[in-house]
Design a protein around this motif. Structure first.
Motif, PDB file in Angstrom:
ATOM      1  N   TYR A 118       7.370   5.668   3.908  1.00 18.58           N
ATOM      2  CA  TYR A 118       7.742   6.006   5.290  1.00 18.58           C
ATOM      3  C   TYR A 118       6.555   5.796   6.233  1.00 18.58           C
ATOM      4  O   TYR A 118       6.697   5.251   7.334  1.00 18.58           O
ATOM      5  N   ASN A 119       5.376   6.235   5.828  1.00 10.80           N
ATOM      6  CA  ASN A 119       4.190   6.049   6.665  1.00 10.80           C
ATOM      7  C   ASN A 119       3.785   4.586   6.750  1.00 10.80           C
ATOM      8  O   ASN A 119       3.200   4.152   7.750  1.00 10.80           O
TER       9      ASN A 119
ATOM     10  N   GLY B 192       0.816  -1.212   0.000  1.00  7.54           N
ATOM     11  CA  GLY B 192       0.000   0.000   0.000  1.00  7.54           C
ATOM     12  C   GLY B 192       0.846   1.257   0.000  1.00  7.54           C
ATOM     13  O   GLY B 192       0.544   2.227  -0.710  1.00  7.54           O
ATOM     14  N   GLY B 193       1.922   1.271   0.795  1.00  8.09           N
ATOM     15  CA  GLY B 193       2.804   2.432   0.807  1.00  8.09           C
ATOM     16  C   GLY B 193       3.441   2.688  -0.550  1.00  8.09           C
ATOM     17  O   GLY B 193       3.566   3.837  -0.993  1.00  8.09           O
ATOM     18  N   THR B 194       3.852   1.613  -1.225  1.00  8.66           N
ATOM     19  CA  THR B 194       4.444   1.757  -2.563  1.00  8.66           C
ATOM     20  C   THR B 194       3.427   2.311  -3.550  1.00  8.66           C
ATOM     21  O   THR B 194       3.744   3.194  -4.369  1.00  8.66           O
ATOM     22  N   LEU B 195       2.180   1.814  -3.492  1.00  2.00           N
ATOM     23  CA  LEU B 195       1.141   2.298  -4.390  1.00  2.00           C
ATOM     24  C   LEU B 195       0.801   3.758  -4.115  1.00  2.00           C
ATOM     25  O   LEU B 195       0.498   4.519  -5.043  1.00  2.00           O
TER      26      LEU B 195
ATOM     27  N   ASN C 193      -2.026   9.759   6.600  1.00  2.55           N
ATOM     28  CA  ASN C 193      -0.859  10.488   7.095  1.00  2.55           C
ATOM     29  C   ASN C 193      -0.120  11.181   5.956  1.00  2.55           C
ATOM     30  O   ASN C 193       0.356  12.315   6.104  1.00  2.55           O
ATOM     31  N   ALA C 194      -0.008  10.500   4.807  1.00  2.00           N
ATOM     32  CA  ALA C 194       0.627  11.122   3.647  1.00  2.00           C
ATOM     33  C   ALA C 194      -0.203  12.301   3.147  1.00  2.00           C
ATOM     34  O   ALA C 194       0.341  13.339   2.739  1.00  2.00           O
ATOM     35  N   LEU C 195      -1.513  12.148   3.194  1.00  5.71           N
ATOM     36  CA  LEU C 195      -2.402  13.227   2.762  1.00  5.71           C
ATOM     37  C   LEU C 195      -2.251  14.438   3.673  1.00  5.71           C
ATOM     38  O   LEU C 195      -2.147  15.583   3.210  1.00  5.71           O
ATOM     39  N   ILE C 196      -2.232  14.189   4.982  1.00  5.15           N
ATOM     40  CA  ILE C 196      -2.076  15.277   5.949  1.00  5.15           C
ATOM     41  C   ILE C 196      -0.741  15.985   5.742  1.00  5.15           C
ATOM     42  O   ILE C 196      -0.661  17.219   5.741  1.00  5.15           O
ATOM     43  N   ALA C 197       0.328  15.193   5.573  1.00  2.38           N
ATOM     44  CA  ALA C 197       1.658  15.782   5.420  1.00  2.38           C
ATOM     45  C   ALA C 197       1.783  16.585   4.138  1.00  2.38           C
ATOM     46  O   ALA C 197       2.602  17.518   4.060  1.00  2.38           O
ATOM     47  N   SER C 198       0.987  16.282   3.132  1.00  2.00           N
ATOM     48  CA  SER C 198       1.004  17.042   1.892  1.00  2.00           C
ATOM     49  C   SER C 198       0.253  18.359   2.022  1.00  2.00           C
ATOM     50  O   SER C 198       0.493  19.294   1.254  1.00  2.00           O
TER      51      SER C 198
ATOM     52  N   ILE D 243       7.708  12.973  12.874  1.00  2.00           N
ATOM     53  CA  ILE D 243       9.099  12.629  12.567  1.00  2.00           C
ATOM     54  C   ILE D 243       9.179  11.836  11.271  1.00  2.00           C
ATOM     55  O   ILE D 243      10.014  12.121  10.392  1.00  2.00           O
ATOM     56  N   TYR D 244       8.343  10.814  11.133  1.00  2.00           N
ATOM     57  CA  TYR D 244       8.354  10.021   9.905  1.00  2.00           C
ATOM     58  C   TYR D 244       8.156  10.902   8.676  1.00  2.00           C
ATOM     59  O   TYR D 244       8.853  10.747   7.661  1.00  2.00           O
ATOM     60  N   ASN D 245       7.205  11.813   8.741  1.00  2.00           N
ATOM     61  CA  ASN D 245       6.904  12.647   7.570  1.00  2.00           C
ATOM     62  C   ASN D 245       7.948  13.728   7.337  1.00  2.00           C
ATOM     63  O   ASN D 245       8.128  14.174   6.206  1.00  2.00           O
TER      64      ASN D 245
END
Length: 424
Positions: free
Chosen positions: A353-354, A69-72, A124-129, A340-342
């Motif tokens: 990363y997430n 899922g992270g790769t996709l 989390n990726a959406l939030i960090a963007s 930290i991850y993001n």
């Protein structure tokens, strides 16, 4: 209130959309989360061991799909992957609402697990963007409080609504859980349809530095992943297994006291999260984790002492106090680790990363209950509490090591003289 208004004004429109719907999104999950195993065992008549195995399939499936899922997410964007996950969640909850055979229930919980596996890294990726800097850390904290509020309110209402003698009540709550997934779908198809989490097509190609092997080769990521796993193992991994089992079998308190303890946990998080965010703003995140580790160690000592006065008022007060103190520590963990991850990730690697973060979390959530079951089942209560205290101390030690290999920016050190959001 000034801090909340300042934080809200600092958010972009997309961030406000995401945050304003969190409580409703998680309300349905709160209605079903505490009662799924009761539904499988007492309503559908599945053996208790089988029911427990079906519950574990959710976490196992989530762990299996997290990596792909992270790769996709990095390749096609979080929005597309999240839409697939939400469709899987709707199908799984709907199927589970009418599942009268274990095979049907197994398919249903695996569909739910697919969503669990991609929703953490995806959102989390959406939030960090959408948000960055100090606002990002505050966002993760406020989001965590709202998630707890939605789940807590849903759990309370679900507890009053469901009736093991009326299967229709359980069918209703699972259908409500499915319906609440339509809200984030509407956001992703509407106001958030232009948000991109993947790198631009003309960006330099990935030279292998974004592979999982390359990510985990970084000392900061390895120590952070170990810290995450251990924190979840002694923390969230015990909330639904070790804590209630210890409270009932060793502390000798009633189920009502256990329920009150969970309510206190939610209340502390909701009431204190923004205050904690104000206090930790601009401070090294690893130092915050060290304080959290100390608080959790104290909470486990409190719970252990309740075993000395079983079935007493003091034990009941201690059990409730444990959850309140533990929740205070939670308010420090959730804003820091995802941030930290993001901050370590780039737009091209944010999903992976997430996904590493999610895998560490789910690994702790799976192994924590297993260890608690074995130790408490064998009557090793003193060793169980000692292990939890030692684990808390280990988290603090790992945070000290992590600080030595973590960049100042990823550790939350702000170069500017004032924070991006005035928390006062």
């Amino acid at each position: 209130m000034t801090g909340i208004r300042t934080f809200w004004r600092a958010l972009p429109r997309e961030g406000r959309w995401l945050l304003s719907t969190v409580v409703v999104q998680t309300f349905g999950r709160g209605m079903t989360l505490p009662f799924t195993i009761i539904y499988l065992h007492e309503v559908r008549g599945f053996d208790l061991g089988l029911s427990g195995a079906l519950m574990s399939l959710i976490a196992i499936t989530g762990l299996l799909v997290t990596g792909p899922g992270g790769t996709l997410i990095d390749r096609y964007g979080a929005r597309r992957v999240l839409l697939i996950g939400l469709l899987s969640m709707i199908a799984g909850c709907t199927l589970l609402a009418f599942a009268t055979h274990p095979a049907v229930a197994a398919v249903a919980v695996m569909l739910i697990g697919v969503n669990f596996g991609v929703s953490w890294p995806g959102f989390n990726a959406l939030i960090a963007s959408v948000v960055d800097g100090e606002v990002r850390q505050q966002y993760f904290g406020v989001n965590f409080a709202l998630v707890n509020l939605g789940i807590g309110v849903g759990g309370i209402i679900g507890g009053f609504f469901v009736d093991v003698h009326d299967p229709g009540t359980f069918t209703t709550i699972f259908l409500i859980d499915a319906a609440t997934s339509l809200i984030p779908m509407a956001l992703l198809l509407g106001p958030l349809r232009h948000v991109r989490t993947q790198a631009d097509a003309d960006a330099p190609a990935d030279d292998g530095g974004g592979s999982y092997r390359a990510i985990l080769r970084q000392p900061a990521v390895r120590w952070l992943t170990l810290l995450t796993f251990l924190a979840v193992f002694i923390g969230y991994g015990q909330l639904e297994a070790g804590f209630p089992a210890f409270a009932r079998q060793v502390s000798g308190v009633s189920t009502q006291v256990v329920g009150i303890a969970f309510a206190v946990n939610t209340a502390v998080i909701v009431l204190l999260q923004f205050t904690v965010l104000r206090l930790i703003a601009g401070r090294r995140r690893t130092r915050v984790m060290q304080v959290m580790a100390l608080i959790w160690a104290v909470s486990w000592v409190i719970l252990g002492l309740t075993g000395l006065l079983p079935a007493s008022l003091a034990a009941a007060i201690g059990v409730i106090a444990y959850m309140g103190v533990f929740a205070f520590g939670e308010t420090m963990l959730q804003p820091t680790v995802p941030a930290i991850y993001n901050d370590l990730a780039s737009d091209r690697t944010r999903g992976r990363y997430n996904a590493v973060n999610s895998a560490a979390f789910q690994g702790g959530a799976i192994t924590g209950p297993l260890v608690a079951g074995v130790m408490l089942g064998e009557g090793l209560t003193i060793w169980f509490v000692s292990a939890m205290v030692a684990g808390s101390v280990a988290v603090g030690v790992i945070a000290i090591v992590l600080e030595r290999v973590l960049s100042p920016v990823a550790n939350g050190v702000i170069d500017t003289p004032a924070p991006l959001v005035d928390p006062r």
